[in-house]
Each structure stands twice: as C-alpha cells, then as structure tokens.
Design a protein around this motif. Structure first.
Motif, PDB file in Angstrom:
ATOM      1  N   ARG A  84       0.984  -1.236   0.074  1.00 40.16           N
ATOM      2  CA  ARG A  84       0.079   0.064  -0.163  1.00 40.16           C
ATOM      3  C   ARG A  84       0.896   1.192  -0.113  1.00 40.16           C
ATOM      4  NH1 ARG A  84      -2.186  -1.378   5.697  1.00 40.16           N
ATOM      5  NH2 ARG A  84      -0.878   0.101   7.042  1.00 40.16           N
ATOM      6  N   VAL A 125     -12.122 -10.028   1.349  1.00 37.05           N
ATOM      7  CA  VAL A 125     -11.724  -8.687   1.583  1.00 37.05           C
ATOM      8  C   VAL A 125     -10.151  -8.415   1.432  1.00 37.05           C
ATOM      9  CG1 VAL A 125     -11.497  -6.855   3.377  1.00 37.05           C
ATOM     10  CG2 VAL A 125     -13.686  -7.945   2.845  1.00 37.05           C
ATOM     11  N   ARG A 185      -7.921  -6.357  -0.951  1.00 40.57           N
ATOM     12  CA  ARG A 185      -7.138  -5.422  -0.513  1.00 40.57           C
ATOM     13  C   ARG A 185      -5.581  -5.712  -1.332  1.00 40.57           C
ATOM     14  NH1 ARG A 185      -8.893  -4.263   5.706  1.00 40.57           N
ATOM     15  NH2 ARG A 185     -10.628  -2.694   5.038  1.00 40.57           N
ATOM     16  N   ALA A 235      -3.702  -3.071  -3.776  1.00 41.41           N
ATOM     17  CA  ALA A 235      -2.611  -2.011  -2.951  1.00 41.41           C
ATOM     18  C   ALA A 235      -3.066  -1.415  -1.762  1.00 41.41           C
ATOM     19  CB  ALA A 235      -1.817  -1.218  -3.948  1.00 41.41           C
ATOM     20  N   ARG A 236      -3.942  -2.052  -1.053  1.00 40.93           N
ATOM     21  CA  ARG A 236      -4.615  -1.477   0.169  1.00 40.93           C
ATOM     22  C   ARG A 236      -4.364  -2.409   1.439  1.00 40.93           C
ATOM     23  NH1 ARG A 236      -9.772  -2.197  -1.858  1.00 40.93           N
ATOM     24  NH2 ARG A 236     -10.708  -1.875   0.156  1.00 40.93           N
ATOM     25  N   PHE A 237      -3.235  -3.229   1.441  1.00 41.23           N
ATOM     26  CA  PHE A 237      -2.675  -4.245   2.307  1.00 41.23           C
ATOM     27  C   PHE A 237      -1.662  -3.969   3.101  1.00 41.23           C
ATOM     28  CE2 PHE A 237      -1.694  -8.585   3.697  1.00 41.23           C
ATOM     29  CZ  PHE A 237      -2.930  -9.076   4.274  1.00 41.23           C
ATOM     30  N   ASP A 285      -1.251   7.332   8.233  1.00 40.59           N
ATOM     31  CA  ASP A 285      -0.652   6.015   7.733  1.00 40.59           C
ATOM     32  C   ASP A 285      -1.588   4.833   7.887  1.00 40.59           C
ATOM     33  OD1 ASP A 285      -0.479   6.270  10.628  1.00 40.59           O
ATOM     34  OD2 ASP A 285       1.196   4.855  10.721  1.00 40.59           O
ATOM     35  N   LYS A 286      -2.716   5.139   8.538  1.00 41.23           N
ATOM     36  CA  LYS A 286      -3.730   3.881   8.445  1.00 41.23           C
ATOM     37  C   LYS A 286      -4.659   4.072   7.575  1.00 41.23           C
ATOM     38  CE  LYS A 286      -1.756   2.013  12.236  1.00 41.23           C
ATOM     39  NZ  LYS A 286      -0.795   0.958  12.019  1.00 41.23           N
ATOM     40  N   LEU A 337      -6.240   3.546   3.996  1.00 39.89           N
ATOM     41  CA  LEU A 337      -6.113   2.734   2.919  1.00 39.89           C
ATOM     42  C   LEU A 337      -6.472   3.319   1.518  1.00 39.89           C
ATOM     43  CD1 LEU A 337      -7.287  -0.684   4.463  1.00 39.89           C
ATOM     44  CD2 LEU A 337      -4.953   0.103   4.457  1.00 39.89           C
ATOM     45  N   GLN A 338      -7.628   4.163   1.701  1.00 37.12           N
ATOM     46  CA  GLN A 338      -8.045   4.961   0.582  1.00 37.12           C
ATOM     47  C   GLN A 338      -8.957   6.036   1.038  1.00 37.12           C
ATOM     48  OE1 GLN A 338     -10.519   3.252  -2.567  1.00 37.12           O
ATOM     49  NE2 GLN A 338     -11.422   1.912  -1.143  1.00 37.12           N
ATOM     50  N   GLU A 393     -11.019   5.039   4.288  1.00 35.16           N
ATOM     51  CA  GLU A 393     -10.984   3.539   4.767  1.00 35.16           C
ATOM     52  C   GLU A 393      -9.926   3.301   5.438  1.00 35.16           C
ATOM     53  OE1 GLU A 393     -10.222   0.993   1.466  1.00 35.16           O
ATOM     54  OE2 GLU A 393     -10.552  -0.902   2.911  1.00 35.16           O
ATOM     55  N   GLU A 394     -10.238   2.725   6.567  1.00 38.83           N
ATOM     56  CA  GLU A 394      -8.968   2.067   7.289  1.00 38.83           C
ATOM     57  C   GLU A 394      -9.400   0.469   7.449  1.00 38.83           C
ATOM     58  OE1 GLU A 394      -9.689   4.193  11.215  1.00 38.83           O
ATOM     59  OE2 GLU A 394      -8.144   6.023  10.397  1.00 38.83           O
ATOM     60  N   THR A 395      -8.404  -0.203   8.084  1.00 40.69           N
ATOM     61  CA  THR A 395      -8.314  -1.635   7.971  1.00 40.69           C
ATOM     62  C   THR A 395      -9.919  -2.201   8.503  1.00 40.69           C
ATOM     63  OG1 THR A 395      -5.961  -1.408   8.478  1.00 40.69           O
ATOM     64  CG2 THR A 395      -6.929  -3.838   8.861  1.00 40.69           C
ATOM     65  N   GLU A 396     -10.188  -1.629   9.675  1.00 43.01           N
ATOM     66  CA  GLU A 396     -11.400  -2.117  10.131  1.00 43.01           C
ATOM     67  C   GLU A 396     -12.391  -1.195  10.155  1.00 43.01           C
ATOM     68  OE1 GLU A 396     -11.614  -5.129  11.200  1.00 43.01           O
ATOM     69  OE2 GLU A 396      -9.583  -5.645  10.983  1.00 43.01           O
ATOM     70  N   VAL A 411     -13.832  -3.743   4.413  1.00 43.79           N
ATOM     71  CA  VAL A 411     -14.473  -3.603   3.253  1.00 43.79           C
ATOM     72  C   VAL A 411     -13.351  -4.172   1.909  1.00 43.79           C
ATOM     73  CG1 VAL A 411     -16.352  -1.903   3.991  1.00 43.79           C
ATOM     74  CG2 VAL A 411     -14.074  -1.190   2.834  1.00 43.79           C
TER      75      VAL A 411
END
Lengths: 150, 414
Positions: free
Chosen positions: A115, A140, A144, A148-150, B341-342, B344-345, B356-359, B377
């Motif tokens: 990411r 999910v 991800r 590239a969101r992992f 830094d957390k 995701l998008q 969006e964060e991890t959870e 998600v």
C-alpha cells in the motif's frame, strides 16, 4: 516455538555469522535471518523490520516452500492468516523471499506492505486465488492485496 | 456539535462489486454474474415491512439522496418538531439497520466475466471493468432489466483502476502509465461497442480522480499531477447530461511544491511561484486523496484540507496557474482521530471525504471525524458527482453489500 508457527514446519538453527543466523529449512534449504531486517540501524536504506522471532521467520519461509507459494520468477511469498500476528513492525502481513542470485546463496526474506505511494509488487493472481480457496485469507484481504490497500 | 444518525441497508450474499445508478443497485457476484435491485421495489418492500415512516427515511438518506438537499425538504426540517418526527426511526443511538431479502434482486442474462476485476465504474449505461486482461466493457439498460450485454475488450494491458466522465476513459495501469481514450459518440446513442484507442498521458498511475473536468493522477510522487483537459461542447444525450466532451489532456503538471506550500501557510499560493522551490523540510506534505478540488493532505502528524483552484491566464502564451489555500472550514485533525498512515484509501463524498481504514470507514467533514461503518471492506463506492446519490456510499463486505446514508442533527433534537 511461538504461537504464530505454521503447522508442520520446522527450521533448524545451523550457525550464527556476522550477517545473521543461518537455518536449514524443513526442505533442507539454507535460509539466513539477516540482521538488517531485524534492526532499523546499520543500513543506508530504510529496510522493513520483522516483528516475529527469527525462528518464526524461517518457519514462514518453510511453509511457503512446502506449499509452493511462488511467482513466475520463483520468488516465494507468504501471508499472515487472519488471526496470526503481523509479520512486520509497520503492520506488514505479507512476506517476500527473493530468489537468491546464485544457486549456492542462502535465501532470505522480509515483510512487505502493499500500500502507499510505492506499493510493493503484488503476489500473482493465481496465488491470491489459492490463498483464498485454502481459507488463508478472506475475500476482503484478497481484494485489498490486489488493489494495494494491504 | 452535530450528531450523526446512520442508516445501513444490508443485502446478504457474496458479491464482487456494486454500484448505484439511475434508480438501481447493480451488484456483481464473485462469479461475474450481474444482478439488479430496483430501488423502488426495495422502497415498497421496506414500506410494507417497516412502515412508510422508515421507508421515507430510507428514500431521503439513500435512494433519493438528492431530495435531502432540496430547498423544500430543508425548509420543512427547519421546524424542530417536524424534523424530530421525520427522524424518529433513526433515534436510539444505534444505526438503523435494514436487511433486504436477496429475492429482491433480478439476475441479468448479461455475459459474465469471471477473471480478476480490479475496478468497476458505470457511466452513461456503459460498464467499464479494469481487469488483469485489460479494460473490458459491457452495457446496461436501467429502463429494461431484461436487457443483456456481451463483454467487450478495449485493451489488453493490465488495468489497475478506471475513471470515466465527460466521455473520457482514464485507465490507471501502474508502470504502463495513465491511459486515456474517448467514448465514441455512436456508442452513446446506439449502445453498440466501439473500441477505444488508449494512449498514455502520464508515466505512472495508481488511480485518478476528477476535479471538475480536469484530472488528478496519483502516481509515485507525494502529490498527484494535475492534467488540464481540453474539451469540446457536445449535444446532450439521454444517457448523459454533460455538456462537454474531454478530448485530451495537456502535459501533467506536478503540484508537489504547491501542496507543501499551501499546507504550511495560511495564504493562497501559486504553483507558478513555488514549483521551482526546493523543499528542505524533513516532513513533506503528502496528498492522500481529493474530493473534487479539496485535497486531503498529511503533514507533520496532521491531516489538513487545502482548496485548489485554477487561475486563468490573461496572456494566451502563459499557461493557467494552479493555486491552493488552506480551507478555513476544516479543522486540523490530529492523528488520534485519523492517522494518515492507517488510511487505505480516500473517496469523495458530498459532505467531505470518506476514508477507509483496516477495520472501518470514516467520514471527514468540516464538523469533524465520524465513524460510518465498522467493518473491513473489499470495495467502497461513492457517487459524489451523481445526481441521486451524492451523500451515500456502497460497501462490499465479506458476506454482504451495505448501502450507508446519514443525517446530521442537533444533539438536542430528541
């Protein structure tokens, strides 16, 4: 062995040298847990840092070797299962083991984030599908990693 | 302090992606099959099961989201008793959750694509899919749920993301660049496939996002490049009410220095003046997303919002100038609320930014940071440029699709 060990994988410590600790993997392959992926100091470039034990690091390599989790360039990959702890200190849950340059060289590996602005390369689509069908990752997580969101 | 009231409509099942478009939810299964949910049917179902009071709230917050911003509705809601009565189904502190039966979905006979799809977008009855095998396309007909389409291939380069507006197709293909092509006019009118010729307009692209008719291309740098569009006027089509057609983009212009300068000052700055300045700061501003012309910027442990604008040049020989200024309405958000830094998008939504964060999925507005969804998600879809769904989003979760709408009310209302 820690609680994050993959089942059936047993690495054996061979020796300690100036670059790290050398192991023999479950398939008899030489694997070095290198010092520069263990401590943030001592390298010019920023390196990702393992947050799991050296023994666990080798066992993760072992599992990827046993299960042929590789890409077309024969590099090996691993991913942390849903309840397993992160591989790296920055929350990395993927690990990459590049093919050694020479046949006689030991393998080594490091945790990777897929990411951010410079997402590390992606495990092949087929491997992601395999991980999903084996229940190693969720849908999910598969999406991800792809995006590239992992 | 405004109080956030949430609505979640949940559709159980294993889905690959989903999109709200012209009175429908389009949902793709993981085998590539397409199903449609007519929102008016869902409204009738909710009205029958939960009563018209609940169905009306669902309409405002999700299915006819444009009504939420209408003058008549806002005038009605100025009466506290009327507002409290209307929002009664959302009372109680917990989100209003309504599960929709899968039987409301109609399975389309359109051709399935079962390969790896990295992104999907619907525009003017065209469905574009960014896939490992390149850019694919099919058609839908919101007026005919029995309509079926083949899947066509525009290009065979692995496509990471796709955005389409103003007749412009922008394909993010990572190291293969940002690829641009146009939708053929006949494709609008005849719903027949015309292969687009995609050409690179930037060297590297992770994703792109429109700023009006211009485009931000997110690549390797800490800020996206701006691509100014060239446009022609076109006749309005029944499938799109856009007056302009993007015919191409000028060379990408870096806004790295502009983003940094605007983040670290209180006055409007000009890209023309700052673009050649070297940053000697250890902390460089990083643009992590945009909501049209508002840029969400991470800098020095904080998130900030800056507003970008184009200053037209009076001299035809001199290019237009890009300018930016910190947005007064947005506060500085410390990491305890959202850690850059957390993230995701980031996606645009009428109220501000979805992150969006991890959870979880959070909403950043001028009033602060709000939790909207507490689930990991696979995909989130927002529709800030649509007419009907500006302030609603769809999330594809592990075992369901959820449609989330929300309403800000005064805490003293109930």
């Amino acid at each position: 062995m820690g609680g994050d060990e993959p089942p059936g994988s047993h690495c054996e410590k061979v020796r300690t040298d100036s670059d790290g600790i050398m192991y023999r993997s479950c398939a008899g392959t030489s694997y070095r847990s290198v010092n520069y992926h263990r401590s943030p100091s001592g390298t010019r470039d920023t390196k990702s840092i393992w947050s799991i034990s050296r023994h666990s690091e080798c066992n993760i390599f072992c599992e990827s070797e046993q299960k042929s989790w590789s890409d077309t360039d024969s590099n090996r990959w691993s991913v942390a299962g849903e309840k397993a702890q992160d591989f790296g200190t920055e929350g990395e849950r993927l690990a990459f083991f590049p093919t050694p340059t020479n046949n006689t060289d030991a393998w080594h590996g490091f945790p990777v984030l897929r990411r951010g602005r410079r997402p590390f390369r992606c495990p092949p689509d087929e491997l992601l599908t395999k991980w999903l069908s084996e229940g190693r990752i969720s849908y999910v997580d598969q999406q991800r990693i792809l995006k590239a969101r992992f | 302090m405004a109080h956030l009231l949430r609505l979640h409509l949940q559709l159980p099942g294993e889905f690959r992606d989903a999109w709200l478009y012209k009175g429908h939810l389009y949902a793709w299964g993981r085998d590539g099959s397409l199903s449609t949910l007519e929102l008016s049917r869902a409204f009738d179902h909710i009205s029958a099961i939960r009563g018209p009071e609940v169905a009306n709230v669902v309409n405002l917050l999700a299915f006819r989201n444009d009504w939420k911003f209408g003058q008549q509705f806002r005038n009605f809601m100025k009466s506290p008793s009327m507002e409290a009565e209307f929002l009664r189904p959302l009372q109680g502190g917990e989100p209003l959750v309504i599960e929709l039966p899968p039987g409301l979905l109609s399975l389309s006979k359109s051709e399935k694509y079962g390969g790896a799809v990295l992104d999907t977008t619907i525009y003017a009855d065209h469905v574009f899919m960014a896939t490992a095998e390149g850019l694919l396309q099919s058609f839908i007909d919101p007026l005919d749920d029995t309509y079926s389409s083949r899947v066509f291939q525009h290009d065979d380069r692995r496509a990471f993301g796709v955005t389409v507006r103003y007749g412009a197709i922008n394909v993010s293909a990572e190291e293969r660049g940002l690829l641009f092509g146009s939708i053929n006019n006949k494709s609008f009118e005849e719903r027949s496939f015309f292969k687009a010729t995609l050409r690179p307009v930037a060297d590297y692209s992770r994703h792109s996002s429109f700023v009006d008719r211009d485009l931000l291309n997110y690549g390797m740098a800490s800020a996206p490049e701006l691509l100014r569009s060239t446009v022609v006027e076109r006749e309005l089509s029944p499938r799109t009410q856009e007056k302009y057609q993007v015919t191409g983009y000028r060379a990408p212009e870096s806004i790295d220095a502009l983003a940094h300068a605007a983040t670290t000052t209180r006055v409007k700055v000009s890209n023309r003046l700052v673009r050649h300045t070297e940053h000697k700061h250890s902390q460089t501003a990083e643009v992590i997303g945009n909501s049209n012309n508002l840029l969400l910027v991470a800098w020095n442990d904080h998130l900030r919002v800056i507003s970008m604008s184009i200053e037209p040049s009076v001299d035809v020989a001199v290019p237009d100038d890009i300018q930016a200024v910190p947005t007064k309405g947005y506060r500085e958000f410390i990491w305890s609320h959202v850690r850059p830094d957390k993230i995701l998008q980031t996606l645009p939504i009428r109220a501000g930014f979805l992150v969006e964060e991890t959870e979880s999925v959070k909403l950043i507005t001028k009033d602060g940071v709000f939790d909207l969804l507490d689930e990991p998600v696979a995909h989130i879809r927002s529709f800030a440029s649509s007419k009907q769904f500006k302030d609603v989003f769809v999330a594809v979760e592990e075992e369901r699709i959820s449609i989330t709408g929300y309403y800000f009310a005064e805490q003293t209302l109930f």
